[in-house]
Design a protein around this motif. Structure first.
Motif, PDB file in Angstrom:
ATOM      1  N   VAL A   2      -5.964   2.056  -5.574  1.00  0.00           N
ATOM      2  CA  VAL A   2      -6.892   2.316  -6.676  1.00  0.00           C
ATOM      3  C   VAL A   2      -7.921   3.371  -6.260  1.00  0.00           C
ATOM      4  N   LEU A   3      -8.407   3.267  -5.015  1.00  0.00           N
ATOM      5  CA  LEU A   3      -9.345   4.266  -4.505  1.00  0.00           C
ATOM      6  C   LEU A   3      -8.685   5.637  -4.461  1.00  0.00           C
ATOM      7  N   GLY A   4      -7.421   5.677  -3.978  1.00  0.00           N
ATOM      8  CA  GLY A   4      -6.679   6.932  -3.928  1.00  0.00           C
ATOM      9  C   GLY A   4      -6.473   7.529  -5.304  1.00  0.00           C
ATOM     10  N   LEU A   5      -6.209   6.668  -6.294  1.00  0.00           N
ATOM     11  CA  LEU A   5      -6.039   7.127  -7.668  1.00  0.00           C
ATOM     12  C   LEU A   5      -7.330   7.771  -8.171  1.00  0.00           C
ATOM     13  N   GLY A   6      -8.472   7.133  -7.853  1.00  0.00           N
ATOM     14  CA  GLY A   6      -9.759   7.672  -8.282  1.00  0.00           C
ATOM     15  C   GLY A   6     -10.068   9.011  -7.640  1.00  0.00           C
ATOM     16  N   VAL A   7      -9.834   9.105  -6.324  1.00  0.00           N
ATOM     17  CA  VAL A   7     -10.080  10.360  -5.609  1.00  0.00           C
ATOM     18  C   VAL A   7      -9.156  11.462  -6.125  1.00  0.00           C
ATOM     19  N   GLY A   8      -7.873  11.101  -6.326  1.00  0.00           N
ATOM     20  CA  GLY A   8      -6.917  12.066  -6.852  1.00  0.00           C
ATOM     21  C   GLY A   8      -7.316  12.569  -8.233  1.00  0.00           C
ATOM     22  N   PHE A   9      -7.815  11.663  -9.055  1.00  0.00           N
ATOM     23  CA  PHE A   9      -8.228  12.043 -10.406  1.00  0.00           C
ATOM     24  C   PHE A   9      -9.404  13.025 -10.361  1.00  0.00           C
ATOM     25  N   ILE A  10     -10.359  12.762  -9.459  1.00  0.00           N
ATOM     26  CA  ILE A  10     -11.508  13.663  -9.313  1.00  0.00           C
ATOM     27  C   ILE A  10     -11.049  15.054  -8.878  1.00  0.00           C
ATOM     28  N   LEU A  11     -10.079  15.101  -7.941  1.00  0.00           N
ATOM     29  CA  LEU A  11      -9.556  16.395  -7.487  1.00  0.00           C
ATOM     30  C   LEU A  11      -8.859  17.143  -8.622  1.00  0.00           C
ATOM     31  N   VAL A  12      -8.094  16.399  -9.430  1.00  0.00           N
ATOM     32  CA  VAL A  12      -7.411  17.018 -10.573  1.00  0.00           C
ATOM     33  C   VAL A  12      -8.433  17.609 -11.540  1.00  0.00           C
ATOM     34  N   VAL A  13      -9.517  16.872 -11.784  1.00  0.00           N
ATOM     35  CA  VAL A  13     -10.576  17.363 -12.669  1.00  0.00           C
ATOM     36  C   VAL A  13     -11.154  18.662 -12.115  1.00  0.00           C
ATOM     37  N   ASN A  25       0.827  -1.212   0.000  1.00  0.00           N
ATOM     38  CA  ASN A  25       0.000   0.000   0.000  1.00  0.00           C
ATOM     39  C   ASN A  25       0.862   1.264   0.000  1.00  0.00           C
ATOM     40  N   LEU A  26       2.009   1.192   0.695  1.00  0.00           N
ATOM     41  CA  LEU A  26       2.955   2.313   0.650  1.00  0.00           C
ATOM     42  C   LEU A  26       3.531   2.473  -0.751  1.00  0.00           C
ATOM     43  N   ALA A  27       3.845   1.346  -1.385  1.00  0.00           N
ATOM     44  CA  ALA A  27       4.350   1.384  -2.757  1.00  0.00           C
ATOM     45  C   ALA A  27       3.319   2.022  -3.682  1.00  0.00           C
ATOM     46  N   ALA A  28       2.044   1.669  -3.480  1.00  0.00           N
ATOM     47  CA  ALA A  28       0.970   2.239  -4.294  1.00  0.00           C
ATOM     48  C   ALA A  28       0.878   3.747  -4.084  1.00  0.00           C
ATOM     49  N   SER A  29       1.018   4.186  -2.828  1.00  0.00           N
ATOM     50  CA  SER A  29       0.963   5.621  -2.533  1.00  0.00           C
ATOM     51  C   SER A  29       2.081   6.367  -3.253  1.00  0.00           C
ATOM     52  N   PHE A  30       3.282   5.797  -3.207  1.00  0.00           N
ATOM     53  CA  PHE A  30       4.421   6.422  -3.889  1.00  0.00           C
ATOM     54  C   PHE A  30       4.181   6.493  -5.399  1.00  0.00           C
ATOM     55  N   LEU A  31       3.610   5.441  -5.958  1.00  0.00           N
ATOM     56  CA  LEU A  31       3.354   5.411  -7.400  1.00  0.00           C
ATOM     57  C   LEU A  31       2.310   6.446  -7.809  1.00  0.00           C
ATOM     58  N   ILE A  32       1.291   6.637  -6.965  1.00  0.00           N
ATOM     59  CA  ILE A  32       0.260   7.635  -7.276  1.00  0.00           C
ATOM     60  C   ILE A  32       0.862   9.034  -7.261  1.00  0.00           C
ATOM     61  N   ILE A  33       1.699   9.322  -6.246  1.00  0.00           N
ATOM     62  CA  ILE A  33       2.377  10.620  -6.194  1.00  0.00           C
ATOM     63  C   ILE A  33       3.266  10.788  -7.431  1.00  0.00           C
ATOM     64  N   SER A  34       3.977   9.731  -7.783  1.00  0.00           N
ATOM     65  CA  SER A  34       4.870   9.775  -8.953  1.00  0.00           C
ATOM     66  C   SER A  34       4.087  10.009 -10.237  1.00  0.00           C
ATOM     67  N   LEU A  92       2.924   4.365 -18.342  1.00  0.00           N
ATOM     68  CA  LEU A  92       2.531   2.961 -18.530  1.00  0.00           C
ATOM     69  C   LEU A  92       3.157   2.080 -17.451  1.00  0.00           C
ATOM     70  N   LEU A  93       4.444   2.299 -17.184  1.00  0.00           N
ATOM     71  CA  LEU A  93       5.142   1.506 -16.169  1.00  0.00           C
ATOM     72  C   LEU A  93       4.560   1.750 -14.779  1.00  0.00           C
ATOM     73  N   ILE A  94       4.277   3.016 -14.465  1.00  0.00           N
ATOM     74  CA  ILE A  94       3.744   3.358 -13.143  1.00  0.00           C
ATOM     75  C   ILE A  94       2.377   2.720 -12.933  1.00  0.00           C
ATOM     76  N   LEU A  95       1.498   2.828 -13.916  1.00  0.00           N
ATOM     77  CA  LEU A  95       0.147   2.278 -13.778  1.00  0.00           C
ATOM     78  C   LEU A  95       0.166   0.753 -13.719  1.00  0.00           C
ATOM     79  N   PHE A  96       1.069   0.131 -14.474  1.00  0.00           N
ATOM     80  CA  PHE A  96       1.175  -1.332 -14.426  1.00  0.00           C
ATOM     81  C   PHE A  96       1.713  -1.778 -13.072  1.00  0.00           C
ATOM     82  N   ALA A  97       2.725  -1.054 -12.570  1.00  0.00           N
ATOM     83  CA  ALA A  97       3.271  -1.369 -11.248  1.00  0.00           C
ATOM     84  C   ALA A  97       2.207  -1.165 -10.172  1.00  0.00           C
ATOM     85  N   LEU A  98       1.383  -0.117 -10.331  1.00  0.00           N
ATOM     86  CA  LEU A  98       0.292   0.138  -9.380  1.00  0.00           C
ATOM     87  C   LEU A  98      -0.693  -1.025  -9.377  1.00  0.00           C
TER      88      LEU A  98
END
Length: 223
Positions: free
Chosen positions: A105-116, A58-67, A90-96
């Motif tokens: 995945v939830l964090g990615l979705g929330v982050g995407f909504i905030l970016v929008v 989960n920490l790895a996922a957090s780092f990938l989302i920030i990246s 592509l590499l980041i999303l596959f690693a995620l």
């Protein structure tokens, strides 16, 4: 970063370095999972889940989302080549995906909504449209490839992410892990039990524990 027409040299250097680090980290995650399925044990996974250089997927996922955010900015900086294939994303999303982190995945979705929302206020509709198209194309390609040639490495991760269990046993396990982490912290309030030593010490309290705390803050306190 993405809304600046001119990025300073220091900012661009920061993005360039982070982009390089995130590519290396993503490759470590992917290689670690591949080696796991080949029967080779490394410290790059937690079971079948990618961790890279972290202890917790989960920490790895957090780092990938920030990246992902920084690499999007790097790709859109004035000095980058806009026509090249975004291999870094592509590499980041596959690693995620290989972290099998539902929270990620939830964090990615929330982050995407905030970016929008942020880009709507800054009239960044074109930027959002590009990201949406990219994600749709990427997801379609992954699902199509997996449909034609099913891979355990993908199916296992997708299965875990989509299987959000509400069973009481899962909740009780988390609570046990957290209570144990608090106990270890109370016994060692200043120095903790040592980096990466939660599991070893937790098993002395409850021999049935085979998981990390699943809570970053409690993990820091305990260790």
């Amino acid at each position: 970063f993405m809304n600046y027409e001119k990025t300073s040299d220091k900012s661009y250097t920061f993005l360039k370095v982070w982009n390089f680090i995130s590519i290396i980290f993503s490759l470590l995650c992917i290689i670690g999972v591949i080696l796991y399925y080949l029967g080779i044990t490394t410290n790059l996974t937690f079971g079948f889940r990618a961790t890279g250089t972290f202890e917790d997927p989960n920490l790895a996922a957090s780092f990938l989302i920030i990246s992902l955010g920084f690499c999007l900015s790097y790709n859109n900086s004035p000095t980058s080549n806009k026509k090249r294939i975004p291999i870094n994303l592509l590499l980041i999303l596959f690693a995620l995906l290989l972290t099998s982190s539902r929270g990620g995945v939830l964090g990615l979705g929330v982050g995407f909504i905030l970016v929008v929302l942020i880009n709507l206020t800054n009239k960044g509709i074109k930027q959002i449209a590009k990201i949406v198209v990219f994600l749709i194309v990427l997801i379609t390609i992954i699902l199509l490839i997996n449909y034609i040639y099913p891979l355990d490495i993908v199916n296992t991760s997708l299965g875990r992410i989509s299987n959000i269990s509400t069973e009481e046993s899962g909740t009780n396990l988390r609570l046990l892990l957290w209570r144990t982490a608090l106990t270890l912290w109370q016994d060692n309030p200043f120095l903790g039990v040592g980096f990466g030593q939660y599991l070893h010490n937790a098993q002395e309290i409850h021999s049935s524990i085979v998981n990390i705390p699943h809570n970053t803050y409690l993990s820091f306190l305990a260790e």
